[in-house]
Design a protein around this motif. Structure first.
Motif, mmCIF file in Angstrom:
data_model
loop_
_atom_site.group_PDB
_atom_site.id
_atom_site.type_symbol
_atom_site.label_atom_id
_atom_site.label_comp_id
_atom_site.label_asym_id
_atom_site.label_seq_id
_atom_site.Cartn_x
_atom_site.Cartn_y
_atom_site.Cartn_z
ATOM 1 N N LEU A 1 0.838 -1.186 0.000
ATOM 2 C CA LEU A 1 0.000 0.000 0.000
ATOM 3 C C LEU A 1 0.879 1.243 0.000
ATOM 4 N N TRP A 2 0.723 2.064 -1.019
ATOM 5 C CA TRP A 2 1.487 3.310 -1.076
ATOM 6 C C TRP A 2 0.676 4.503 -0.592
ATOM 7 N N ALA A 3 -0.638 4.401 -0.662
ATOM 8 C CA ALA A 3 -1.473 5.502 -0.183
ATOM 9 C C ALA A 3 -2.908 5.022 -0.093
ATOM 10 N N ALA A 4 -3.642 5.586 0.838
ATOM 11 C CA ALA A 4 -5.070 5.326 0.961
ATOM 12 C C ALA A 4 -5.749 6.640 1.289
ATOM 13 N N GLU A 5 -6.872 6.879 0.647
ATOM 14 C CA GLU A 5 -7.551 8.145 0.857
ATOM 15 C C GLU A 5 -9.021 7.986 0.516
ATOM 16 N N SER A 6 -9.842 8.859 1.067
ATOM 17 C CA SER A 6 -11.281 8.819 0.840
ATOM 18 C C SER A 6 -11.763 10.153 0.298
ATOM 19 N N THR A 7 -12.856 10.104 -0.460
ATOM 20 C CA THR A 7 -13.483 11.341 -0.921
ATOM 21 C C THR A 7 -14.178 12.048 0.229
ATOM 22 N N GLY A 8 -14.415 11.328 1.332
ATOM 23 C CA GLY A 8 -15.292 11.843 2.372
ATOM 24 C C GLY A 8 -16.721 11.715 1.863
ATOM 25 N N THR A 9 -17.687 12.135 2.656
ATOM 26 C CA THR A 9 -19.084 12.034 2.242
ATOM 27 C C THR A 9 -19.369 13.057 1.159
ATOM 28 N N VAL A 10 -19.915 12.580 0.034
ATOM 29 C CA VAL A 10 -20.191 13.425 -1.128
ATOM 30 C C VAL A 10 -21.698 13.433 -1.373
ATOM 31 N N PRO A 11 -22.316 14.624 -1.495
ATOM 32 C CA PRO A 11 -23.745 14.672 -1.805
ATOM 33 C C PRO A 11 -23.994 14.381 -3.285
ATOM 34 N N SER A 12 -25.220 13.966 -3.605
ATOM 35 C CA SER A 12 -25.562 13.678 -4.989
ATOM 36 C C SER A 12 -25.399 14.928 -5.855
ATOM 37 N N SER A 13 -25.217 14.687 -7.166
ATOM 38 C CA SER A 13 -24.994 15.775 -8.109
ATOM 39 C C SER A 13 -25.495 15.350 -9.483
ATOM 40 N N GLY A 14 -26.015 16.295 -10.233
ATOM 41 C CA GLY A 14 -26.484 16.014 -11.585
ATOM 42 C C GLY A 14 -25.372 15.971 -12.605
ATOM 43 N N SER A 15 -24.160 16.284 -12.199
ATOM 44 C CA SER A 15 -23.026 16.242 -13.130
ATOM 45 C C SER A 15 -21.891 15.434 -12.510
ATOM 46 N N TRP A 16 -20.887 15.142 -13.317
ATOM 47 C CA TRP A 16 -19.730 14.410 -12.806
ATOM 48 C C TRP A 16 -18.948 15.286 -11.845
ATOM 49 N N LEU A 17 -18.463 14.699 -10.771
ATOM 50 C CA LEU A 17 -17.598 15.376 -9.812
ATOM 51 C C LEU A 17 -16.208 14.767 -9.927
ATOM 52 N N THR A 18 -15.190 15.588 -9.830
ATOM 53 C CA THR A 18 -13.823 15.093 -9.927
ATOM 54 C C THR A 18 -13.131 15.254 -8.588
ATOM 55 N N THR A 19 -12.576 14.158 -8.074
ATOM 56 C CA THR A 19 -11.778 14.215 -6.857
ATOM 57 C C THR A 19 -10.323 14.023 -7.246
ATOM 58 N N THR A 20 -9.513 15.011 -6.914
ATOM 59 C CA THR A 20 -8.066 14.934 -7.106
ATOM 60 C C THR A 20 -7.477 14.704 -5.720
ATOM 61 N N PHE A 21 -6.937 13.526 -5.510
ATOM 62 C CA PHE A 21 -6.441 13.133 -4.202
ATOM 63 C C PHE A 21 -5.080 13.787 -3.917
ATOM 64 N N THR A 22 -4.569 13.595 -2.726
ATOM 65 C CA THR A 22 -3.310 14.183 -2.290
ATOM 66 C C THR A 22 -2.159 13.786 -3.201
ATOM 67 N N SER A 23 -1.342 14.758 -3.543
ATOM 68 C CA SER A 23 -0.140 14.508 -4.337
ATOM 69 C C SER A 23 0.888 13.822 -3.437
ATOM 70 N N ARG A 24 1.347 12.646 -3.852
ATOM 71 C CA ARG A 24 2.296 11.851 -3.060
ATOM 72 C C ARG A 24 3.706 12.033 -3.602
ATOM 73 N N THR A 25 4.608 12.542 -2.785
ATOM 74 C CA THR A 25 5.981 12.799 -3.235
ATOM 75 C C THR A 25 6.914 11.613 -3.009
ATOM 76 N N THR A 26 6.452 10.625 -2.264
ATOM 77 C CA THR A 26 7.234 9.402 -2.055
ATOM 78 C C THR A 26 6.318 8.198 -2.248
ATOM 79 N N SER A 27 6.927 7.068 -2.586
ATOM 80 C CA SER A 27 6.121 5.883 -2.844
ATOM 81 C C SER A 27 5.598 5.240 -1.571
ATOM 82 N N ASN A 28 6.358 5.301 -0.513
ATOM 83 C CA ASN A 28 5.964 4.604 0.716
ATOM 84 C C ASN A 28 6.113 5.478 1.958
#
Length: 181
Positions: free
Chosen positions: A100-127
């Motif tokens: 496992l190099w990273a684990a992350e969640s969107t958190g609770t997201v409300p419904s939406s009529g369009s696509w939502l984009t989640t950009t997760f944390t930028s990881r500067t190291t592999s482990n």
């Protein structure tokens, strides 16, 4: 610095299974960006219950570079049914899906009529301590889990990694003007 997006190109697992668009595999459902109204998009994974998990492999990183500065996961998702909410968990895995190099969640997201984009944390190291190397990126995998869903249909249409890297500079970068070669 430069960036390149790498896309899914291999199915690793789909268990417990996300629903797939007819005739498509998991990675084929996640490897292109659709901007259509979500219910009309035909290329996606979907579920009506939490707990679904898939793992996809990604393209090799083929850019000439001196360093890989960061890796960042991106997922495009939604639930269009009003008054519903959901949570997606993303994990960055190595080529054997064991580290496992990273684990992350969107958190609770409300419904939406369009696509939502989640950009997760930028990881500067592999482990957490080692710099990214080509062998880490070549074979990198993403696990996508429907962690919570209060109702409706959770859809994921696009997943990719943004690789930020430092370009290789030629040893002799002299510029010749008017020289005869």
């Amino acid at each position: 610095m430069a960036t390149v997006n790498i896309l899914p190109n291999a199915n690793v697992s789909n268990s417990p299974a996300w629903g797939l668009s007819p005739g498509l595999t998991v990675y084929e459902s996640l490897d292109d960006d659709h901007t259509a109204f979500p219910p009309l998009d035909v290329s996606m994974i979907r579920t009506t219950s939490a707990g679904k998990i898939c793992i996809v492999g990604f393209e090799d990183f083929g850019e000439t570079h001196t360093s890989i500065d960061s890796v960042q996961a991106v997922i495009k998702h939604n639930v269009v049914d009003r008054g519903k909410s959901y949570e997606i968990e993303m994990r960055i895995l190595d080529s054997s899906s064991s580290e496992l190099w990273a684990a992350e969640s969107t958190g609770t997201v409300p419904s939406s009529g369009s696509w939502l984009t989640t950009t997760f944390t930028s990881r500067t190291t592999s482990n957490g301590s080692d710099a990214w190397v080509d062998g880490d990126i070549d074979g990198i995998r993403m696990e996508i889990k429907a962690a919570a869903l209060t109702g409706g249909t959770l859809r994921v249409t696009y997943a990719y990694f943004i690789i930020t890297y430092t370009l290789t500079v030629a040893a002799d970068n002299a510029v010749f003007f008017g020289a005869n070669f």
